[in-house]
Design a protein around this motif. Structure first.
Motif: not given
Ligand SMILES: Cc1cc2nc3c(=O)[nH]c(=O)nc-3n(C[C@H](O)[C@H](O)[C@H](O)COP(=O)(O)O)c2cc1C
Length: 383
Positions: A336-359
């Motif tokens: 599931v390596v390619p699908a896990a990459g897509v999930v990780a994109e989502a998790m990175l997006a969530i982390a960055l959205a939180e960081a943008c709202l924090d900043k």
């Protein structure tokens, strides 16, 4: 307290999955298609089980959107399971899964409820929430991609720094792999594992372009962006290691080959918006220094282990009788390596959205973006 709070609910063979996003801004246009596109990407990849052909994940907004625009209310997204059924009881734990520890922890005499929730079907809801975050990040010009680096020991050729990855090609590749030679060998390795009743893991890379300098903080451990991203990606089912930038490879090189020289950005006067008065000659740090984004692309790699559900199962025991038998098997992915990459994109997006709202703060898109542009406009040399 975190500004953005995301909860998922749902079971693998339950009625469906729900994602709730609390703390989001108003004023962001959002369509079901923004979510569906990402759900489809998660379902792809050579080596998946027949479940992925059966499901056609579609998002339904049940709260937080009015006339196609976010309201600031909690957003709820529902994705139904086509494979909704009462799956049978399980008494024989699969090594490598939450089965044994989960049934023990929750004092269950059936492993089924553990299997149902620990399953990576839950990542459907994460990808839905991540798609909302991604839509928000697009307002900042942030784009997130992923690609496969290795599967079952077959590695892509070292990436040529001057030749950027062709993300369109990655999207059309069955393994989300930018290297056609490696992809062919990876497919052969997956086929061989399938014949043996075995499974394969690998490494994927996630890259975020357009991340502004200054997200996260060195001031407190919980606010470090690298720590936040590592937690987000490590929380994906099956991920066993995360590194940022050159990561583990740094153990073999000297400091002079580790850090990224800073030079004047002579192009800064050409009027490119957001251009910084400096630039880097390399990006070995993967876009983060001291827990803060430094304006370079964020580069995160992670290893996902070989799938634990084996068609040729490992020894286990029956938890009713204590008798030694083979572990439970049910339909499962091989890799599931390619699908896990897509999930990780989502998790990175969530982390960055939180960081943008924090900043940048703000309760509406307009307020947040005004703060963002004001911040960018203030970045200059100390003249
Ligand atoms: C997209 C995706 C799909 C997965 N599909 C399966 C699968 O079909 N069968 C399986 O045994 N594990 C699968 N996994 C991995 C398991 O969910 C994971 O190994 C398990 O929940 C135990 O968690 P742990 O490996 O983090 O300890 C998948 C993981 C991801 C990210």
């Amino acid at each position: 307290m975190k500004r953005l709070y995301i909860v998922t609910a749902g079971e693998s063979h339950g009625k469906g999955l729900t994602a709730v996003i609390e703390g989001f801004i108003s004023g962001l246009p959002l369509e079901a298609e923004d979510i569906n596109r990402e759900l489809k990407r998660r379902q792809g990849g050579y080596g998946r089980s027949s479940r992925m052909q059966m499901e056609e994940d579609r998002a339904e907004f049940t709260a937080g959107i009015y006339k196609g625009i976010t309201t600031g209310n909690p957003i709820a997204i529902f994705i139904s399971n086509r494979d909704w059924r009462e799956a049978g009881p399980v008494a024989c734990p699969r090594p490598g899964h939450a089965d044994l520890a989960g049934a023990t922890k929750y004092d269950l005499n059936d492993i089924r409820p553990v299997i149902e929730r620990a399953s990576a079907r839950e990542t459907t809801a994460r990808v839905a929430a991540g798609a909302v975050a991604r839509r928000f990040l697009a307002e900042f010009g942030i784009a997130i991609h992923s690609h496969t680096i290795s599967i079952g020991g077959v590695e892509t050729s070292p990436q040529d720094d001057v030749k950027p990855i062709d993300w369109q090609q990655v999207e059309s590749s069955p393994l989300r792999c930018a290297d056609a030679r490696a992809e062919k060998e990876m497919i052969a390795a997956i086929d061989a594992a399938r014949v043996d009743g075995d499974t394969l893991g690998g490494v994927f890379e996630v890259v975020a372009h357009g991340v502004p300098v200054g997200l996260g903080s060195y001031a407190h451990w919980e606010r470090r962006l690298d720590g936040i991203i590592a937690q987000a990606v490590m929380s994906i089912q099956g991920v066993k290691g995360v590194d940022i930038g050159s990561g583990f490879a740094l153990s073999k090189v000297r400091g002079s080959q580790t850090h990224d020289a800073i030079v004047p950005n002579i192009d800064v006067d050409t009027g490119k918006p957001g251009g910084l008065p400096w630039r880097r000659l390399s990006n070995r740090a993967g876009g983060i220094e001291g827990g803060i984004s430094n304006g370079e692309p964020l580069v995160v790699r992670a290893v996902i282990k070989p799938i634990a559900t084996l068609a040729a199962p490992l020894p286990s025991i029956d938890l009713h009788s204590g008798e030694a038998i083979k572990a439970h098997y049910e339909r499962s992915d091989i890799s599931v390596v390619p699908a896990a990459g897509v999930v990780a994109e989502a998790m990175l997006a969530i982390a960055l959205a939180e960081a943008c709202l924090d900043k940048f703060g703000g309760d509406s898109l307009r307020e947040t973006m005004a703060n963002y542009h004001n911040y960018l406009g203030n970045i200059s040399l100390w003249q």
